[in-house]
Motif scaffolding. Structure first.
Motif, mmCIF file in Angstrom:
data_model
loop_
_atom_site.group_PDB
_atom_site.id
_atom_site.type_symbol
_atom_site.label_atom_id
_atom_site.label_comp_id
_atom_site.label_asym_id
_atom_site.label_seq_id
_atom_site.Cartn_x
_atom_site.Cartn_y
_atom_site.Cartn_z
ATOM 1 N N ILE A 67 0.866 -1.172 0.000
ATOM 2 C CA ILE A 67 0.000 0.000 0.000
ATOM 3 C C ILE A 67 0.909 1.229 0.000
ATOM 4 N N PRO A 68 0.710 2.152 -0.950
ATOM 5 C CA PRO A 68 1.572 3.344 -0.978
ATOM 6 C C PRO A 68 1.469 4.120 0.332
ATOM 7 N N ASP A 69 2.604 4.596 0.792
ATOM 8 C CA ASP A 69 2.672 5.377 2.022
ATOM 9 C C ASP A 69 2.417 6.838 1.667
ATOM 10 N N GLU A 70 1.356 7.410 2.217
ATOM 11 C CA GLU A 70 1.006 8.794 1.886
ATOM 12 C C GLU A 70 2.089 9.778 2.305
ATOM 13 N N ASP A 71 2.917 9.418 3.284
ATOM 14 C CA ASP A 71 3.988 10.296 3.734
ATOM 15 C C ASP A 71 5.239 10.182 2.871
ATOM 16 N N GLN A 72 5.264 9.170 1.997
ATOM 17 C CA GLN A 72 6.416 8.951 1.127
ATOM 18 C C GLN A 72 6.475 10.064 0.083
ATOM 19 N N ILE A 73 7.665 10.459 -0.301
ATOM 20 C CA ILE A 73 7.832 11.526 -1.292
ATOM 21 C C ILE A 73 7.115 11.186 -2.589
ATOM 22 N N ASP A 74 7.278 9.963 -3.061
ATOM 23 C CA ASP A 74 6.632 9.564 -4.309
ATOM 24 C C ASP A 74 5.663 8.425 -4.024
ATOM 25 N N ASN A 75 4.439 8.776 -3.644
ATOM 26 C CA ASN A 75 3.452 7.740 -3.352
ATOM 27 C C ASN A 75 2.661 7.357 -4.604
ATOM 28 N N ARG A 76 3.178 7.750 -5.763
ATOM 29 C CA ARG A 76 2.519 7.386 -7.014
ATOM 30 C C ARG A 76 2.958 6.018 -7.510
ATOM 31 N N LEU A 77 3.981 5.453 -6.876
ATOM 32 C CA LEU A 77 4.475 4.127 -7.237
ATOM 33 C C LEU A 77 4.183 3.160 -6.106
ATOM 34 N N THR A 78 3.942 1.928 -6.445
ATOM 35 C CA THR A 78 3.865 0.893 -5.429
ATOM 36 C C THR A 78 4.535 -0.354 -5.975
ATOM 37 N N GLU A 79 4.658 -1.349 -5.114
ATOM 38 C CA GLU A 79 5.419 -2.550 -5.474
ATOM 39 C C GLU A 79 4.560 -3.794 -5.372
ATOM 40 N N LEU A 80 4.667 -4.634 -6.386
ATOM 41 C CA LEU A 80 4.110 -5.982 -6.322
ATOM 42 C C LEU A 80 5.144 -6.794 -5.557
ATOM 43 N N LEU A 81 4.842 -7.118 -4.307
ATOM 44 C CA LEU A 81 5.801 -7.793 -3.434
ATOM 45 C C LEU A 81 5.919 -9.279 -3.741
ATOM 46 N N ALA A 82 4.807 -9.899 -4.126
ATOM 47 C CA ALA A 82 4.835 -11.338 -4.406
ATOM 48 C C ALA A 82 3.595 -11.726 -5.200
ATOM 49 N N ILE A 83 3.781 -12.689 -6.064
ATOM 50 C CA ILE A 83 2.666 -13.347 -6.739
ATOM 51 C C ILE A 83 3.098 -14.805 -6.901
ATOM 52 N N ALA A 84 2.231 -15.718 -6.504
ATOM 53 C CA ALA A 84 2.602 -17.135 -6.530
ATOM 54 C C ALA A 84 1.370 -18.000 -6.787
ATOM 55 N N VAL A 85 1.586 -19.081 -7.508
ATOM 56 C CA VAL A 85 0.538 -20.064 -7.794
ATOM 57 C C VAL A 85 1.114 -21.438 -7.510
ATOM 58 N N GLU A 86 0.290 -22.301 -6.942
ATOM 59 C CA GLU A 86 0.712 -23.686 -6.687
ATOM 60 C C GLU A 86 1.339 -24.256 -7.961
ATOM 61 N N PRO A 87 2.513 -24.896 -7.846
ATOM 62 C CA PRO A 87 3.204 -25.408 -9.044
ATOM 63 C C PRO A 87 2.322 -26.256 -9.964
ATOM 64 N N GLU A 88 1.479 -27.117 -9.401
ATOM 65 C CA GLU A 88 0.643 -27.974 -10.254
ATOM 66 C C GLU A 88 -0.517 -27.221 -10.900
ATOM 67 N N LYS A 89 -0.754 -25.974 -10.485
ATOM 68 C CA LYS A 89 -1.827 -25.152 -11.056
ATOM 69 C C LYS A 89 -1.296 -24.031 -11.952
ATOM 70 N N GLN A 90 0.031 -23.994 -12.131
ATOM 71 C CA GLN A 90 0.608 -22.962 -12.987
ATOM 72 C C GLN A 90 0.248 -23.233 -14.444
ATOM 73 N N ASN A 91 0.235 -22.173 -15.230
ATOM 74 C CA ASN A 91 -0.114 -22.226 -16.653
ATOM 75 C C ASN A 91 -1.571 -22.612 -16.892
ATOM 76 N N CYS A 92 -2.425 -22.289 -15.911
ATOM 77 C CA CYS A 92 -3.868 -22.537 -16.043
ATOM 78 C C CYS A 92 -4.656 -21.231 -16.021
ATOM 79 N N GLY A 93 -3.972 -20.087 -16.045
ATOM 80 C CA GLY A 93 -4.652 -18.798 -16.056
ATOM 81 C C GLY A 93 -4.851 -18.160 -14.691
#
Length: 166
Positions: A67-93
């Motif tokens: 969540i962007p920090d409103e006190d941060q100088i540039d709160n117009r950027l944020t970070e995708l910290l993690a995205i993960a899918v169970e290995p046997e369910k990968q490549n299924c959309g």
């Protein structure tokens, strides 16, 4: 809550989902460090939005965005910290659904750009991110606990954003 035609639902993570997030993190991120603990700390800090993908009632993936920090100088950027899918369910959309949800969240948070990092050797993740409009930005040496390099990537959501070195 989002549901697709194949029975996949995306919803906010609840505290009871934390075990799933820790276990999946061990499976897919362990070569980069103790992400099961790191992600738990981020989740419990209240500084992230975390979404869970389920096939019917079974968790199969998650995505975590800072969540962007409103006190941060540039709160117009944020970070995708993690995205993960169970290995046997990968490549299924499922990853695509999670990423679509992440982009919707970014728009809702009114951010103008997303950043992320992935292992330099993780070409499958890089291709996934490129497919969703992310571009390579720079390489960070010794980024991960094991000394691996990270490829920093970004996606401009609004043309008003500039990243140094892009």
């Amino acid at each position: 809550m989002t549901r697709d035609d194949n029975g996949v639902t995306i919803r906010p993570v609840e505290p009871l989902d934390l075990d799933f997030i820790q276990n999946l993190s061990k499976k897919v991120f362990s070569q980069y460090g103790p992400y099961d603990k790191i992600l738990t700390d981020w989740f419990q800090s209240g500084t992230t939005m975390t979404r869970l993908a389920l096939t019917y009632v079974t968790p199969v993936g998650f995505a975590m965005v800072k969540i962007p920090d409103e006190d941060q100088i540039d709160n117009r950027l944020t970070e995708l910290l993690a995205i993960a899918v169970e290995p046997e369910k990968q490549n299924c959309g499922i990853g695509d659904l999670l990423m679509t949800d992440v982009l919707r969240l970014a728009d809702k948070m009114q951010v103008e750009g997303l950043t992320l990092c992935t292992g330099v050797e993780n070409t499958a993740a890089q291709e996934f991110f490129k497919k969703h409009g992310f571009s390579a930005w720079r390489i960070e040496k010794d980024y991960y606990e094991g000394g691996q390099e990270a490829l920093m990537m970004y996606k401009i959501i609004s043309r008003d954003v500039e990243l140094n070195g892009v």
